[in-house]
Design a protein around this motif. Sequence first.
Motif, short mmCIF file in Angstrom:
data_model
loop_
_atom_site.label_atom_id
_atom_site.label_comp_id
_atom_site.label_asym_id
_atom_site.label_seq_id
_atom_site.Cartn_x
_atom_site.Cartn_y
_atom_site.Cartn_z
N GLY A 134 0.82 -1.21 0.00
CA GLY A 134 0.00 0.00 0.00
C GLY A 134 0.86 1.26 0.00
N ASN A 135 0.24 2.37 -0.43
CA ASN A 135 0.93 3.66 -0.39
C ASN A 135 0.05 4.75 0.23
OD1 ASN A 135 -0.89 4.03 -2.42
ND2 ASN A 135 0.58 4.76 -3.93
N GLU A 136 -0.93 4.33 1.04
CA GLU A 136 -1.83 5.27 1.69
C GLU A 136 -1.24 5.74 3.02
OE1 GLU A 136 -3.06 1.99 1.26
OE2 GLU A 136 -3.92 2.29 -0.71
N VAL A 137 -1.79 6.81 3.54
CA VAL A 137 -1.42 7.32 4.84
C VAL A 137 -2.07 6.45 5.92
CG1 VAL A 137 -1.69 9.30 6.40
CG2 VAL A 137 -1.18 9.67 3.99
N ALA A 138 -1.36 6.21 7.02
CA ALA A 138 -1.91 5.44 8.13
C ALA A 138 -2.92 6.30 8.88
CB ALA A 138 -0.79 5.00 9.07
N VAL A 139 -4.15 5.79 9.05
CA VAL A 139 -5.23 6.55 9.67
C VAL A 139 -5.88 5.71 10.77
CG1 VAL A 139 -7.48 7.63 9.27
CG2 VAL A 139 -5.68 7.85 7.55
N ASP A 140 -5.98 6.29 11.98
CA ASP A 140 -6.71 5.67 13.08
C ASP A 140 -8.12 6.25 13.13
OD1 ASP A 140 -4.62 4.10 13.98
OD2 ASP A 140 -4.00 5.49 15.56
N THR A 141 -9.05 5.48 13.66
CA THR A 141 -10.44 5.91 13.77
C THR A 141 -10.88 5.82 15.23
OG1 THR A 141 -10.90 5.07 11.55
CG2 THR A 141 -12.79 5.49 12.95
N MET A 142 -11.52 6.88 15.71
CA MET A 142 -12.05 6.90 17.07
C MET A 142 -13.55 7.18 17.01
SD MET A 142 -11.39 9.48 20.28
CE MET A 142 -9.65 9.31 20.23
N GLU A 143 -14.32 6.45 17.80
CA GLU A 143 -15.76 6.67 17.88
C GLU A 143 -16.08 7.21 19.27
OE1 GLU A 143 -19.62 3.85 17.41
OE2 GLU A 143 -17.98 3.53 16.00
N LEU A 144 -16.79 8.35 19.30
CA LEU A 144 -17.15 8.98 20.56
C LEU A 144 -18.64 8.80 20.83
CD1 LEU A 144 -15.37 12.46 20.28
CD2 LEU A 144 -14.61 10.47 21.57
N ALA A 145 -18.98 8.34 22.02
CA ALA A 145 -20.37 8.37 22.49
C ALA A 145 -20.53 9.69 23.24
CB ALA A 145 -20.63 7.19 23.42
N HIS A 146 -21.73 10.25 23.21
CA HIS A 146 -21.96 11.51 23.92
C HIS A 146 -23.42 11.59 24.32
CE1 HIS A 146 -23.91 13.55 20.45
NE2 HIS A 146 -23.15 12.73 19.76
N GLU A 147 -23.73 12.58 25.18
CA GLU A 147 -25.07 12.69 25.76
C GLU A 147 -25.79 13.95 25.34
OE1 GLU A 147 -24.26 12.34 29.91
OE2 GLU A 147 -23.87 10.19 29.78
N GLY A 148 -25.31 14.63 24.34
CA GLY A 148 -26.00 15.84 23.90
C GLY A 148 -25.19 16.57 22.85
N LEU A 149 -25.89 17.23 21.95
CA LEU A 149 -25.27 17.96 20.85
C LEU A 149 -25.95 19.31 20.72
CD1 LEU A 149 -23.53 17.97 18.17
CD2 LEU A 149 -25.51 16.97 17.08
N THR A 150 -25.16 20.36 20.82
CA THR A 150 -25.69 21.70 20.58
C THR A 150 -24.97 22.29 19.39
OG1 THR A 150 -24.14 22.72 22.15
CG2 THR A 150 -26.32 22.14 22.98
N VAL A 151 -25.69 23.06 18.61
CA VAL A 151 -25.14 23.65 17.39
C VAL A 151 -25.20 25.16 17.52
CG1 VAL A 151 -25.36 23.81 14.88
CG2 VAL A 151 -25.92 21.67 16.03
N TYR A 152 -24.10 25.79 17.18
CA TYR A 152 -24.00 27.26 17.20
C TYR A 152 -23.56 27.70 15.82
CZ TYR A 152 -21.55 31.70 17.73
OH TYR A 152 -21.09 32.98 17.56
N THR A 153 -24.25 28.64 15.25
CA THR A 153 -23.84 29.22 13.98
C THR A 153 -23.30 30.61 14.24
OG1 THR A 153 -26.08 30.02 13.56
CG2 THR A 153 -25.47 27.91 12.57
N GLY A 154 -22.04 30.82 13.89
CA GLY A 154 -21.41 32.12 14.13
C GLY A 154 -22.02 33.17 13.23
N GLY A 155 -22.57 34.18 13.80
CA GLY A 155 -23.11 35.23 12.95
C GLY A 155 -24.31 35.89 13.46
#
Length: 155
Positions: A134-155
């Motif tokens: 192979g000639n690809e870049v080595a990539v690790d993957t992490m999965e996060l569990a969480h208890e809430g998601l808030t979204v903020y739009t700058g502006g």
Amino acid sequence: MTANNGTADSQTWPMPKFRFEVEFGDGFGHVAFQEVSGLDVEASVIDYRNSNSREFAPIKMPGLKKYGNVTLKGGVFVNDNTFWDLHTAINMGTVKRRTVVIKLLDENGSIAMQWTLMNAWPTRITSTDLKSDGNEVAVDTMELAHEGLTVYTGG
């Protein structure tokens, strides 16, 4: 692109998604990632029919919210154990929960949109695959569990 009145408007273009930061806090600061996915929330549907309703069908009501796990993919660097340091903090029944902030940046480096994950912790790490041809870049993957998601739009 033109605005409704026919004149060009610079605010009508969608944001490019290639410039972003992920902040773990607690000494980790900004961590470089190649990809972030899974920023989703879903409200379960509750079917309900009142006993004296004249309709022969239930109404649909919003129920509990469900937050999907967020997947982070990042390159493997020499002497950088950030993924594994976050994961090794997990002990049976206890884990260090963090506020993780994902920021989409505009061309000036200002925050255009921000997702904040509450009480996030790594539930899975997948290390890179190894191939002698192979000639690809080595990539690790992490999965996060969480208890809430808030979204903020700058502006």
